[in-house]
Enzyme design. Structure first.
Site, PDB file in Angstrom:
ATOM      1  N   LYS A 126       0.847  -1.209   0.000  1.00 18.25           N
ATOM      2  CA  LYS A 126       0.000   0.000   0.000  1.00 18.25           C
ATOM      3  C   LYS A 126       0.870   1.242   0.000  1.00 18.25           C
ATOM      4  O   LYS A 126       2.027   1.220   0.428  1.00 18.25           O
ATOM      5  CB  LYS A 126      -0.927   0.021   1.221  1.00 18.25           C
ATOM      6  CG  LYS A 126      -0.237  -0.023   2.600  1.00 18.25           C
ATOM      7  CD  LYS A 126       0.221   1.306   3.148  1.00 18.25           C
ATOM      8  CE  LYS A 126       1.010   1.154   4.436  1.00 18.25           C
ATOM      9  NZ  LYS A 126       1.724   2.352   4.843  1.00 18.25           N
ATOM     10  N   ASP A 129      -2.746  -2.515   9.688  1.00 19.94           N
ATOM     11  CA  ASP A 129      -2.862  -2.455   8.224  1.00 19.94           C
ATOM     12  C   ASP A 129      -3.371  -3.762   7.616  1.00 19.94           C
ATOM     13  O   ASP A 129      -3.546  -3.855   6.399  1.00 19.94           O
ATOM     14  CB  ASP A 129      -1.499  -2.119   7.601  1.00 19.94           C
ATOM     15  CG  ASP A 129      -1.073  -0.688   7.900  1.00 19.94           C
ATOM     16  OD1 ASP A 129      -1.943   0.138   8.245  1.00 19.94           O
ATOM     17  OD2 ASP A 129       0.128  -0.397   7.781  1.00 19.94           O
TER      18      ASP A 129
HETATM   19  P1  ATP Z   1       4.550  -1.237   9.113  1.00 23.11           P
HETATM   20  O1  ATP Z   1       3.587  -2.280   8.623  1.00 23.11           O
HETATM   21  O2  ATP Z   1       4.808  -1.290  10.596  1.00 23.11           O
HETATM   22  O3  ATP Z   1       4.346   0.123   8.526  1.00 23.11           O
HETATM   23  P2  ATP Z   1       6.605  -1.626   7.205  1.00 23.11           P
HETATM   24  O4  ATP Z   1       5.617  -1.668   6.129  1.00 23.11           O
HETATM   25  O5  ATP Z   1       7.552  -0.478   7.196  1.00 23.11           O
HETATM   26  O6  ATP Z   1       5.943  -1.719   8.603  1.00 23.11           O
HETATM   27  P3  ATP Z   1       7.169  -4.466   7.210  1.00 23.11           P
HETATM   28  O7  ATP Z   1       7.897  -5.016   6.044  1.00 23.11           O
HETATM   29  O8  ATP Z   1       5.733  -4.770   7.354  1.00 23.11           O
HETATM   30  O9  ATP Z   1       7.475  -2.924   7.249  1.00 23.11           O
HETATM   31  O10 ATP Z   1       7.949  -5.034   8.508  1.00 23.11           O
HETATM   32  C1  ATP Z   1       8.283  -4.379   9.662  1.00 23.11           C
HETATM   33  C2  ATP Z   1       9.003  -5.390  10.571  1.00 23.11           C
HETATM   34  O11 ATP Z   1       8.080  -6.428  10.916  1.00 23.11           O
HETATM   35  C3  ATP Z   1      10.177  -6.093   9.906  1.00 23.11           C
HETATM   36  O12 ATP Z   1      11.365  -5.426  10.178  1.00 23.11           O
HETATM   37  C4  ATP Z   1      10.146  -7.502  10.492  1.00 23.11           C
HETATM   38  O13 ATP Z   1      11.058  -7.620  11.561  1.00 23.11           O
HETATM   39  C5  ATP Z   1       8.741  -7.691  11.055  1.00 23.11           C
HETATM   40  N1  ATP Z   1       7.927  -8.715  10.325  1.00 23.11           N
HETATM   41  C6  ATP Z   1       7.129  -9.619  10.882  1.00 23.11           C
HETATM   42  N2  ATP Z   1       6.523 -10.379   9.955  1.00 23.11           N
HETATM   43  C7  ATP Z   1       6.940  -9.955   8.767  1.00 23.11           C
HETATM   44  C8  ATP Z   1       6.679 -10.353   7.430  1.00 23.11           C
HETATM   45  N3  ATP Z   1       5.866 -11.375   7.128  1.00 23.11           N
HETATM   46  N4  ATP Z   1       7.256  -9.654   6.441  1.00 23.11           N
HETATM   47  C9  ATP Z   1       8.078  -8.613   6.725  1.00 23.11           C
HETATM   48  N5  ATP Z   1       8.391  -8.219   7.972  1.00 23.11           N
HETATM   49  C10 ATP Z   1       7.828  -8.866   8.991  1.00 23.11           C
END
Ligand code: ATP
Length: 308
Positions: free
Chosen positions: A16, A143
């Site tokens: 997103k 989210d």
């Molecule tokens: P947010 O959803 O908090 O905005 P983001 O989009 O910046 O985060 P994500 O890739 O969703 O980032 O991951 C944030 C952290 O969540 C990662 O650093 C990781 O340690 C943890 N995590 C847990 N499950 C997952 C997953 N399936 N994929 C990616 N990261 C994950």
């Protein structure tokens, strides 16, 4: 007697971008009150789920090393939660193919959790509706409900309280993926600090942006994009200013930090413009890699049902 082994299920879940992210006051529960407009992008993760003797998670793709494969992974939590509600054991192996940058502000973990819920609902023939999955998903992450519905939506509360938004046409985006991620709590913490010290810019209410989405005109939409977390993300990663300037200099209609960053998202006039902006950004040395994406796309959905 022949035992029937259920087929593996593959689910694709979108990333997103927040077209509008208004961050309100800090609530008693530690979350900020949000007003946001999400749009689901074709940049996605694929999650494959198959029956197994025990629960396991495997991650492949860019940034896979930074993703935990134990109970910290949101798909693990989704499997345990749904199994508990269904009164069964979470005996599945889950393989995540990352296309969404890890810790990139594009909700990749939430997308994977949404995909796991859809896939397990299918594999275990639970017959839960998308609304029921969204209620379960909201407990896993703010989210997750949006990753289940996709499209374009107005989110309130922590972002989990959703209303669909009419968006005409397909929008064309370029994503500049950064080296390394940004921690979402660190970016919110930095915004609190900036607000204690001064008055960083705040986005207005999104009414005009919602009208621009309904008109389907990217040129009308571009100047209305805004993100209250941008100032904080740019304080933590000042080099992203150059990336934003480079994308707009290359011909994008507008650029903004996606969610908590560090991914920069650029809205373009059409597909050809997006390809040209992506090519110029790739050569400019201002990011790790570049992707193009279209939006809006549907939420997490089964894409394949391989024959037995
Ligand atoms: P947010 O959803 O908090 O905005 P983001 O989009 O910046 O985060 P994500 O890739 O969703 O980032 O991951 C944030 C952290 O969540 C990662 O650093 C990781 O340690 C943890 N995590 C847990 N499950 C997952 C997953 N399936 N994929 C990616 N990261 C994950």
């Amino acid at each position: 007697m022949l035992s029937v082994v259920p087929r593996p299920v593959i689910v694709r879940a979108p990333s997103k971008v927040n077209l509008h992210l208004g961050v309100g006051d800090l609530r008693a529960d530690g979350y900020h009150e949000l007003t946001t407009v999400f749009q689901a992008l074709s940049l996605s993760d694929d999650v494959e789920i198959a029956p197994a003797a025990s629960l396991s998670v495997r991650v492949v793709g860019v940034g896979a090393d930074e993703v935990p494969t134990d109970r910290r992974n949101l798909v693990w939590q989704a499997a345990v939660r749904l199994a508990h509600l269904a009164g069964r054991a979470p005996l599945v192996e889950i393989a995540i193919r990352k296309g969404i940058p890890v810790a990139g502000g594009m909700a990749g973990g939430s997308a994977d959790a949404a995909a796991a819920l859809v896939g397990l609902n299918e594999l275990w023939e639970l017959g839960l509706s998308r609304d029921e999955l969204a209620t379960i998903g909201a407990e896993l992450g703010s989210d997750v409900p949006f990753a289940l519905y996709g499209g374009t939506a107005l989110g309130r509360g922590r972002g989990e309280d959703l209303l669909p938004v009419l968006a005409r046409n397909t929008f064309h985006w370029v994503l500049a993926l950064a080296k390394g991620g940004l921690s979402t709590p660190a970016v919110y913490g930095e915004l609190d600090r900036l607000r204690d010290q001064g008055d960083p810019p705040r986005v207005a209410e999104p009414q005009e942006l919602l009208q621009a989405l309904a008109s389907g005109d990217a040129r009308h939409l571009a100047p209305l994009l805004g993100n209250d977390l941008q100032a904080a993300a740019l304080t933590l990663r000042p080099e992203l200013r150059r990336t934003l300037r480079a994308g707009v200099g290359a011909g994008a209609l507008a650029g903004l930090i996606s969610g908590s960053g560090p991914t920069c998202a650029f809205l373009c006039d059409n597909e050809a413009a997006a390809v040209a902006v992506a090519a110029e950004l790739s050569g400019a040395g201002v990011c790790r890699s570049v992707r193009t994406a279209t939006a809006p796309v549907p939420g997490a959905r089964v894409i394949e049902d391989p024959p037995r």
